[in-house]
Design a protein around this motif. Structure first.
Motif, PDB file in Angstrom:
ATOM      1  N   UNK A 113      12.653 -37.313 -21.030  1.00 54.81           N
ATOM      2  CA  UNK A 113      11.305 -37.649 -20.554  1.00 54.81           C
ATOM      3  C   UNK A 113      10.895 -39.043 -21.005  1.00 54.81           C
ATOM      4  N   UNK A 114      11.239 -39.381 -22.249  1.00 55.53           N
ATOM      5  CA  UNK A 114      10.920 -40.718 -22.761  1.00 55.53           C
ATOM      6  C   UNK A 114      11.644 -41.799 -21.974  1.00 55.53           C
ATOM      7  N   UNK A 115      12.913 -41.567 -21.670  1.00 56.96           N
ATOM      8  CA  UNK A 115      13.683 -42.534 -20.889  1.00 56.96           C
ATOM      9  C   UNK A 115      13.082 -42.728 -19.497  1.00 56.96           C
ATOM     10  N   UNK A 116      12.633 -41.628 -18.886  1.00 59.96           N
ATOM     11  CA  UNK A 116      12.020 -41.720 -17.559  1.00 59.96           C
ATOM     12  C   UNK A 116      10.727 -42.530 -17.611  1.00 59.96           C
ATOM     13  N   UNK A 117       9.902 -42.260 -18.642  1.00 58.50           N
ATOM     14  CA  UNK A 117       8.633 -42.980 -18.789  1.00 58.50           C
ATOM     15  C   UNK A 117       8.886 -44.468 -18.997  1.00 58.50           C
ATOM     16  N   UNK A 118       9.849 -44.797 -19.868  1.00 55.48           N
ATOM     17  CA  UNK A 118      10.169 -46.201 -20.136  1.00 55.48           C
ATOM     18  C   UNK A 118      10.712 -46.874 -18.882  1.00 55.48           C
ATOM     19  N   UNK A 119      11.587 -46.178 -18.145  1.00 54.54           N
ATOM     20  CA  UNK A 119      12.161 -46.747 -16.928  1.00 54.54           C
ATOM     21  C   UNK A 119      11.088 -47.025 -15.881  1.00 54.54           C
ATOM     22  N   UNK A 120      10.157 -46.094 -15.716  1.00 57.08           N
ATOM     23  CA  UNK A 120       9.062 -46.310 -14.755  1.00 57.08           C
ATOM     24  C   UNK A 120       8.178 -47.470 -15.167  1.00 57.08           C
ATOM     25  N   UNK A 121       7.916 -47.581 -16.485  1.00 53.58           N
ATOM     26  CA  UNK A 121       7.094 -48.685 -16.979  1.00 53.58           C
ATOM     27  C   UNK A 121       7.773 -50.019 -16.714  1.00 53.58           C
ATOM     28  N   UNK A 122       9.079 -50.099 -16.965  1.00 52.73           N
ATOM     29  CA  UNK A 122       9.810 -51.341 -16.747  1.00 52.73           C
ATOM     30  C   UNK A 122       9.874 -51.703 -15.260  1.00 52.73           C
ATOM     31  N   UNK A 123      10.005 -50.659 -14.414  1.00 57.68           N
ATOM     32  CA  UNK A 123      10.025 -50.913 -12.974  1.00 57.68           C
ATOM     33  C   UNK A 123       8.689 -51.454 -12.482  1.00 57.68           C
ATOM     34  N   UNK A 124       7.588 -50.860 -12.957  1.00 53.67           N
ATOM     35  CA  UNK A 124       6.256 -51.342 -12.565  1.00 53.67           C
ATOM     36  C   UNK A 124       6.027 -52.763 -13.063  1.00 53.67           C
ATOM     37  N   UNK A 125       6.520 -53.034 -14.268  1.00 52.21           N
ATOM     38  CA  UNK A 125       6.327 -54.368 -14.851  1.00 52.21           C
ATOM     39  C   UNK A 125       7.129 -55.421 -14.073  1.00 52.21           C
ATOM     40  N   UNK A 126       8.355 -55.036 -13.656  1.00 50.37           N
ATOM     41  CA  UNK A 126       9.178 -56.002 -12.913  1.00 50.37           C
ATOM     42  C   UNK A 126       8.594 -56.293 -11.530  1.00 50.37           C
ATOM     43  N   UNK A 127       7.967 -55.267 -10.922  1.00 45.97           N
ATOM     44  CA  UNK A 127       7.343 -55.471  -9.618  1.00 45.97           C
ATOM     45  C   UNK A 127       6.093 -56.354  -9.721  1.00 45.97           C
ATOM     46  N   UNK A 128       5.403 -56.260 -10.886  1.00 47.17           N
ATOM     47  CA  UNK A 128       4.190 -57.048 -11.060  1.00 47.17           C
ATOM     48  C   UNK A 128       4.487 -58.519 -11.307  1.00 47.17           C
ATOM     49  N   UNK A 129       5.714 -58.832 -11.766  1.00 55.03           N
ATOM     50  CA  UNK A 129       6.056 -60.220 -12.054  1.00 55.03           C
ATOM     51  C   UNK A 129       6.427 -60.997 -10.789  1.00 55.03           C
TER      52      UNK A 129
END
Length: 210
Positions: A194-210
């Motif tokens: 679950x932690x890996x999924x949360x971190x992966x989603x956060x990184x994906x959202x952050x990369x899209x925002x850049x």
């Protein structure tokens, strides 16, 4: 104190379950595995109601968690760390390292840590302290704590109920120890995924925002 608690273990009723789980939910070491599964085992034998066992255990866990939350909220971080390093803190099997680990877990997972943290050994008893130190909204804290504690108590109650059909009473504690270790391993794996999924989603959202 410990003799009193063990005496209550030998005479499990709803009040004893509530008190023992309240103690377990504070910094005093008293594992829930020796309370809820035997109570559910007794319920399967017709001596208690398993639903009321879970309710009493969860309410006790909530009260203990509120005590820890209040300590973190009103005493603050410096006092809590000094207590953890004190002789009394050591007697409660507390240490600055354990408190730091629970605080790091809370900071990494946010408010949801009060749910998931209730399922993890070594974090379960202390996760309420960093929630208080962070001044988490009390209503959300109590809701998440109830959900986490309720889920854990349901798992333990299901274990005790199941063991009644396959294990004689004199072998109950050894069976609980074996099954509890398996359950905790599965929960740790689920939490890690679950932690890996949360971190992966956060990184994906952050990369899209850049």
């Amino acid at each position: 104190m410990m003799q009193f608690l063990y005496a209550m273990l030998l005479n499990l009723n709803y009040t004893a379950i509530f008190v023992l789980m309240m103690v377990e939910s504070t910094v005093i070491p008293f594992p829930s595995e020796v309370v809820v599964p035997p109570a559910a085992y007794s319920a399967a034998a017709g001596n208690l109601n398993v639903v009321l066992v879970v309710v009493a255990a969860t309410l006790g866990a909530d009260v203990g968690a509120v005590i820890n939350y209040a300590a973190g909220y009103y005493l603050g971080r410096p006092v809590m760390y000094r207590f953890a390093a004190s002789r009394l803190g050591r007697l409660c099997l507390l240490s600055p390292e354990k408190l730091e680990r629970s605080e790091r877990y809370f900071n990494s997972h946010g408010m949801v840590a009060t749910i998931t943290g209730r399922l993890l050994p070594g974090i379960r008893q202390l996760i309420s302290v960093p929630a208080g130190m962070a001044k988490m909204h009390f209503g959300k804290f109590l809701l998440y704590t109830t959900l986490g504690a309720g889920a854990w108590n349901c798992i333990l109650a299901a274990l005790g109920w199941y063991l009644h059909s396959i294990v004689p009473q004199h072998q109950l504690q050894s069976a609980i120890d074996t099954y509890s270790s398996h359950i905790q391993t599965v929960i740790l794996i689920i939490a890690a995924v679950a932690t890996l999924i949360i971190v992966a989603r956060y990184l994906m959202r952050r990369s899209k925002a850049l």
